[in-house]
Design a protein around this motif. Structure first.
Motif, PDB file in Angstrom:
ATOM      1  N   VAL B  60      17.799   4.734  -5.921  1.00  0.00           N
ATOM      2  CA  VAL B  60      16.477   5.126  -5.437  1.00  0.00           C
ATOM      3  C   VAL B  60      15.525   5.339  -6.589  1.00  0.00           C
ATOM      4  O   VAL B  60      14.436   5.870  -6.424  1.00  0.00           O
ATOM      5  N   GLY B  61      15.962   4.949  -7.774  1.00  0.00           N
ATOM      6  CA  GLY B  61      15.036   4.960  -8.891  1.00  0.00           C
ATOM      7  C   GLY B  61      15.055   6.194  -9.772  1.00  0.00           C
ATOM      8  O   GLY B  61      14.164   6.385 -10.592  1.00  0.00           O
ATOM      9  N   LEU B  96      13.716  12.468  -1.774  1.00  0.00           N
ATOM     10  CA  LEU B  96      13.506  11.229  -1.029  1.00  0.00           C
ATOM     11  C   LEU B  96      12.259  11.317  -0.163  1.00  0.00           C
ATOM     12  O   LEU B  96      11.469  10.375  -0.092  1.00  0.00           O
ATOM     13  N   ARG B  99       9.244  10.774  -2.260  1.00  0.00           N
ATOM     14  CA  ARG B  99       9.068   9.376  -2.657  1.00  0.00           C
ATOM     15  C   ARG B  99       8.561   8.536  -1.498  1.00  0.00           C
ATOM     16  O   ARG B  99       7.729   7.659  -1.666  1.00  0.00           O
ATOM     17  N   ILE B 100       9.103   8.800  -0.350  1.00  0.00           N
ATOM     18  CA  ILE B 100       8.665   8.055   0.823  1.00  0.00           C
ATOM     19  C   ILE B 100       7.186   8.325   1.078  1.00  0.00           C
ATOM     20  O   ILE B 100       6.403   7.410   1.303  1.00  0.00           O
ATOM     21  N   LEU B 103       4.941   6.465  -1.311  1.00  0.00           N
ATOM     22  CA  LEU B 103       4.812   5.048  -0.987  1.00  0.00           C
ATOM     23  C   LEU B 103       3.921   4.836   0.228  1.00  0.00           C
ATOM     24  O   LEU B 103       3.156   3.869   0.281  1.00  0.00           O
ATOM     25  N   GLU B 104       4.004   5.734   1.186  1.00  0.00           N
ATOM     26  CA  GLU B 104       3.158   5.595   2.367  1.00  0.00           C
ATOM     27  C   GLU B 104       1.687   5.753   2.006  1.00  0.00           C
ATOM     28  O   GLU B 104       0.832   5.006   2.469  1.00  0.00           O
ATOM     29  N   LEU B 106       0.419   5.136  -0.846  1.00  0.00           N
ATOM     30  CA  LEU B 106       0.060   3.936  -1.586  1.00  0.00           C
ATOM     31  C   LEU B 106      -0.249   2.778  -0.646  1.00  0.00           C
ATOM     32  O   LEU B 106      -1.257   2.097  -0.784  1.00  0.00           O
ATOM     33  N   ARG B 107       0.611   2.601   0.316  1.00  0.00           N
ATOM     34  CA  ARG B 107       0.420   1.514   1.272  1.00  0.00           C
ATOM     35  C   ARG B 107      -0.911   1.654   2.012  1.00  0.00           C
ATOM     36  O   ARG B 107      -1.687   0.713   2.120  1.00  0.00           O
ATOM     37  N   LEU B 110      -3.819   0.999  -0.253  1.00  0.00           N
ATOM     38  CA  LEU B 110      -3.941  -0.412  -0.610  1.00  0.00           C
ATOM     39  C   LEU B 110      -4.744  -1.137   0.460  1.00  0.00           C
ATOM     40  O   LEU B 110      -5.606  -1.955   0.172  1.00  0.00           O
ATOM     41  N   ASP B 111      -4.453  -0.793   1.704  1.00  0.00           N
ATOM     42  CA  ASP B 111      -5.198  -1.384   2.804  1.00  0.00           C
ATOM     43  C   ASP B 111      -6.684  -1.124   2.670  1.00  0.00           C
ATOM     44  O   ASP B 111      -7.513  -1.994   2.894  1.00  0.00           O
ATOM     45  N   LEU B 126      -7.148   3.932  -5.138  1.00  0.00           N
ATOM     46  CA  LEU B 126      -5.795   3.651  -5.573  1.00  0.00           C
ATOM     47  C   LEU B 126      -5.697   3.671  -7.084  1.00  0.00           C
ATOM     48  O   LEU B 126      -4.797   4.242  -7.676  1.00  0.00           O
ATOM     49  N   LEU B 143      -2.237   7.494  -7.655  1.00  0.00           N
ATOM     50  CA  LEU B 143      -1.134   6.647  -7.214  1.00  0.00           C
ATOM     51  C   LEU B 143      -0.072   7.371  -6.428  1.00  0.00           C
ATOM     52  O   LEU B 143       0.519   6.830  -5.518  1.00  0.00           O
TER      53      LEU B 143
END
Lengths: 154, 154
Positions: B60-61, B96, B99-100, B103-104, B106-107, B110-111, B126, B143
């Motif tokens: 998981v990085g 976790l 991190r999730i 990412l959400e 970020l997603r 990005l949109d 962003l 970010l």
DNA sequence: GCTTGACCTCAAGTTAACTTGAGATTTTAG
DNA sequence: CTAAAATCTCAAGTTAACTTGAGGTCAAGC
């Protein structure tokens, strides 16, 4: 009409990235520049967006190689249009969705595995080593939902 | 009563990890072993779980350094009990989740950023480089939702 | 028109996480 | 008891993504 080009110093400052990294990206084919008569780099404005894209993608754990692959889809000869970037953005969204999903799976399985109390490594779905799933190769098998491990090498 | 100990070869095979990596982990303080009269390593069975944990966390990085920090919470003198591992697992869950969430965020951004059509880097949430948020330091600022970047160094 | 700051190239150094190889010793199976 | 398989240590090599440094050139302002 040269006023639209910026120096490496300016790009570095505006992008918040060191000069050395910009030269490195260029050497790796992630950025492009034209040169002055004296040999100095001059960047088109859209390189600023590229740099932003690179750093953003790195932040979600993608390698420069992956990023280079994505950028390769942008047009070489003309400045990328809005729809060029939109297309790229849509693919990114898919990548992010996959990563999010993988982490969710991991989280849920962690609960059921180490966290549940069974403590049985042999029954663990999270970590399925060689002697459990030898037929499928060794190492963790279910970590990313057993899908193609997007963006992660090794 | 020595039957409970396993050799490096066996650990390597069962964990699906090369010997060299196991020795490396030990050198880094992630694993422990006792030695035979002849100097060979013998591992207690719970090291198998530790290895599984290490590889899973890497997936998981998380860095070995982070993982070492987590493992340092396990008892040194006795074999970790079910509740020792459960406690560790709960902290993992939090990591976790973070991190999730990152990412959400970020997603979604990005949109709204590259994907939306505004294409204005100056307005992009962003990627907020030095000349937009100089007062807060340079580089991408939003970010990870501008929270502590969990588990990622540099 | 010259000085000073910005650039240039190329080689070598850095960190993480291992791997590979050499040369020697230990275990184990028959 | 012995030969083959498994281990051991230690040094050096590997990849990614850059950084640092040396030695020299370009460009912009006064």
């Amino acid at each position: 009409m040269n006023e639209t080009l910026i120096s490496i110093g300016e790009l570095a400052e505006r992008a918040g990235v060191p000069h050395s990294a910009l030269r490195f990206y260029e050497a790796q084919g992630l950025l492009k520049s034209v040169r002055t008569a004296g040999g100095q780099r001059r960047y088109a404005r859209d390189m600023l967006r590229r740099v932003a894209f690179i750093r953003t993608a790195q932040n979600v754990g993608l390698s420069l190689e992956d990023i280079a692959g994505a950028l390769a889809q942008l047009p070489e000869l003309r400045t990328p249009t809005r729809s060029d970037w939109t297309r790229l953005s849509k693919r990114w969204r898919a990548v992010l969705e996959e990563r999010i999903h993988a982490l969710e799976v991991l989280r849920d399985q962690l609960d059921q595995c180490i966290g549940c109390g069974c403590l049985s490594l042999t029954a663990c779905k999270l970590y399925n080593p060689a002697d459990q799933a030898a037929a499928r190769g060794s190492g963790p098998r279910y970590l990313l939902g057993d899908t193609r491990p997007v963006g992660r090498k090794r």
